[in-house]
Enzyme design. Structure first.
Site, PDB file in Angstrom:
ATOM      1  N   LYS A 196       0.828  -1.186   0.000  1.00  0.00           N
ATOM      2  CA  LYS A 196       0.000   0.000   0.000  1.00  0.00           C
ATOM      3  C   LYS A 196       0.874   1.251   0.000  1.00  0.00           C
ATOM      4  O   LYS A 196       0.421   2.340  -0.318  1.00  0.00           O
ATOM      5  CB  LYS A 196      -0.852   0.002   1.278  1.00  0.00           C
ATOM      6  N   ASP A 244      14.881  -0.667   0.978  1.00  0.00           N
ATOM      7  CA  ASP A 244      15.612  -0.833   2.230  1.00  0.00           C
ATOM      8  C   ASP A 244      16.678  -1.910   2.002  1.00  0.00           C
ATOM      9  O   ASP A 244      17.730  -1.623   1.422  1.00  0.00           O
ATOM     10  CB  ASP A 244      14.571  -1.205   3.300  1.00  0.00           C
ATOM     11  N   PHE A 287      13.730   4.962  10.387  1.00  0.00           N
ATOM     12  CA  PHE A 287      12.418   4.427  10.058  1.00  0.00           C
ATOM     13  C   PHE A 287      11.480   5.602   9.810  1.00  0.00           C
ATOM     14  O   PHE A 287      11.214   6.395  10.700  1.00  0.00           O
ATOM     15  CB  PHE A 287      11.877   3.522  11.168  1.00  0.00           C
ATOM     16  N   VAL A 288      11.014   5.717   8.568  1.00  0.00           N
ATOM     17  CA  VAL A 288      10.210   6.879   8.187  1.00  0.00           C
ATOM     18  C   VAL A 288       8.742   6.499   8.020  1.00  0.00           C
ATOM     19  O   VAL A 288       8.418   5.347   7.716  1.00  0.00           O
ATOM     20  CB  VAL A 288      10.752   7.531   6.886  1.00  0.00           C
TER      21      VAL A 288
HETATM   22  P1  IMP Z   1      13.084  -4.178   1.605  1.00  0.00           P
HETATM   23  O1  IMP Z   1      12.558  -5.437   0.988  1.00  0.00           O
HETATM   24  O2  IMP Z   1      13.883  -4.486   2.836  1.00  0.00           O
HETATM   25  O3  IMP Z   1      13.854  -3.311   0.643  1.00  0.00           O
HETATM   26  O4  IMP Z   1      11.859  -3.383   2.155  1.00  0.00           O
HETATM   27  C1  IMP Z   1      11.027  -2.652   1.354  1.00  0.00           C
HETATM   28  C2  IMP Z   1       9.673  -2.444   2.011  1.00  0.00           C
HETATM   29  O5  IMP Z   1       9.787  -2.358   3.445  1.00  0.00           O
HETATM   30  C3  IMP Z   1       9.081  -1.138   1.590  1.00  0.00           C
HETATM   31  O6  IMP Z   1       8.313  -1.280   0.419  1.00  0.00           O
HETATM   32  C4  IMP Z   1       8.258  -0.734   2.802  1.00  0.00           C
HETATM   33  O7  IMP Z   1       6.976  -1.303   2.739  1.00  0.00           O
HETATM   34  C5  IMP Z   1       8.986  -1.317   3.968  1.00  0.00           C
HETATM   35  N1  IMP Z   1       9.871  -0.343   4.647  1.00  0.00           N
HETATM   36  C6  IMP Z   1      11.214  -0.294   4.623  1.00  0.00           C
HETATM   37  N2  IMP Z   1      11.687   0.733   5.333  1.00  0.00           N
HETATM   38  C7  IMP Z   1      10.612   1.379   5.812  1.00  0.00           C
HETATM   39  C8  IMP Z   1      10.459   2.574   6.613  1.00  0.00           C
HETATM   40  O8  IMP Z   1      11.407   3.265   7.010  1.00  0.00           O
HETATM   41  N3  IMP Z   1       9.168   2.925   6.882  1.00  0.00           N
HETATM   42  C9  IMP Z   1       8.093   2.216   6.461  1.00  0.00           C
HETATM   43  N4  IMP Z   1       8.201   1.116   5.700  1.00  0.00           N
HETATM   44  C10 IMP Z   1       9.449   0.695   5.374  1.00  0.00           C
END
Ligand code: IMP
Length: 173
Positions: free
Chosen positions: A40, A100, A149-150
């Site tokens: 979302k 991330d 963390f945003v």
């Molecule tokens: P990744 O697979 O670790 O790159 O994570 C990506 C997903 O994690 C993003 O699409 C977000 O839904 C969630 N996410 C990562 N960091 C944050 C944050 O700082 N705030 C909120 N959601 C996050």
């Protein structure tokens, strides 16, 4: 009471989206492009970006999850798949809220490629480059940020804060 520190306000977000929309239009011109919006978190960003995009942009949704609370599980689950007929032979831009570890983006890129897209690029609003555990870079990113963390502007903490019009950081006192 928690306080929220604003990281990017509405004006800053809008200005960067103008630039991204122009960059994307330079690539596709009048060729149709499918914006695949990841639910979302990317919804608010994607809506504003699409309104600024002057070309032929179409819309599809996908939902994956890998996060629980404020940490990544590293395992990506496909919750809402794409319709293959809508992706095959098309130019696709995956719209993400934040990259991330890179697990989600890698999964999405491979998944869209596996459906036979003509081209796949990615556009993320935020990029936590220093947190990457997977070797992957989004084609376009709005802002590179520190390991914070945003929340806000689509991004949540346990489903809260998505409706804030800016990107912020929760400061606990
Ligand atoms: P990744 O697979 O670790 O790159 O994570 C990506 C997903 O994690 C993003 O699409 C977000 O839904 C969630 N996410 C990562 N960091 C944050 C944050 O700082 N705030 C909120 N959601 C996050």
């Amino acid at each position: 009471m928690e306080k929220i520190r604003v990281l990017f306000n509405e004006k800053e977000l809008s200005k960067r989206e103008d630039e991204l929309a122009k960059e994307l239009y330079k690539v596709y011109g009048d060729e149709p492009v499918i914006f695949v919006i990841t639910l979302k978190g990317a919804t608010l960003f994607a809506c504003d970006l699409m309104k600024k995009y002057p070309g032929d942009a179409r819309l599809e949704f996908i939902r994956v999850s890998s996060y629980s609370g404020d940490s990544s599980t590293g395992i990506v689950n496909l919750k809402l798949p794409l319709n293959e007929d809508r992706i095959k032979g098309q130019n696709v831009v995956i719209i993400e809220d934040i990259v991330d570890t890179g697990n989600t983006l890698k999964y999405l890129r491979e998944y869209v490629n596996s459906l036979g897209a003509k081209s796949v690029r990615e556009c993320t609003l935020l990029d936590k480059k220093a947190r990457r555990t997977v070797e992957i870079e989004p084609t376009y990113s709005g802002f590179v940020i520190d390991d914070l963390f945003v929340i806000g502007y689509g991004l949540d903490y346990d489903e809260k804060y998505r409706n804030l019009p800016y990107i912020g950081v929760v400061e606990k006192d």
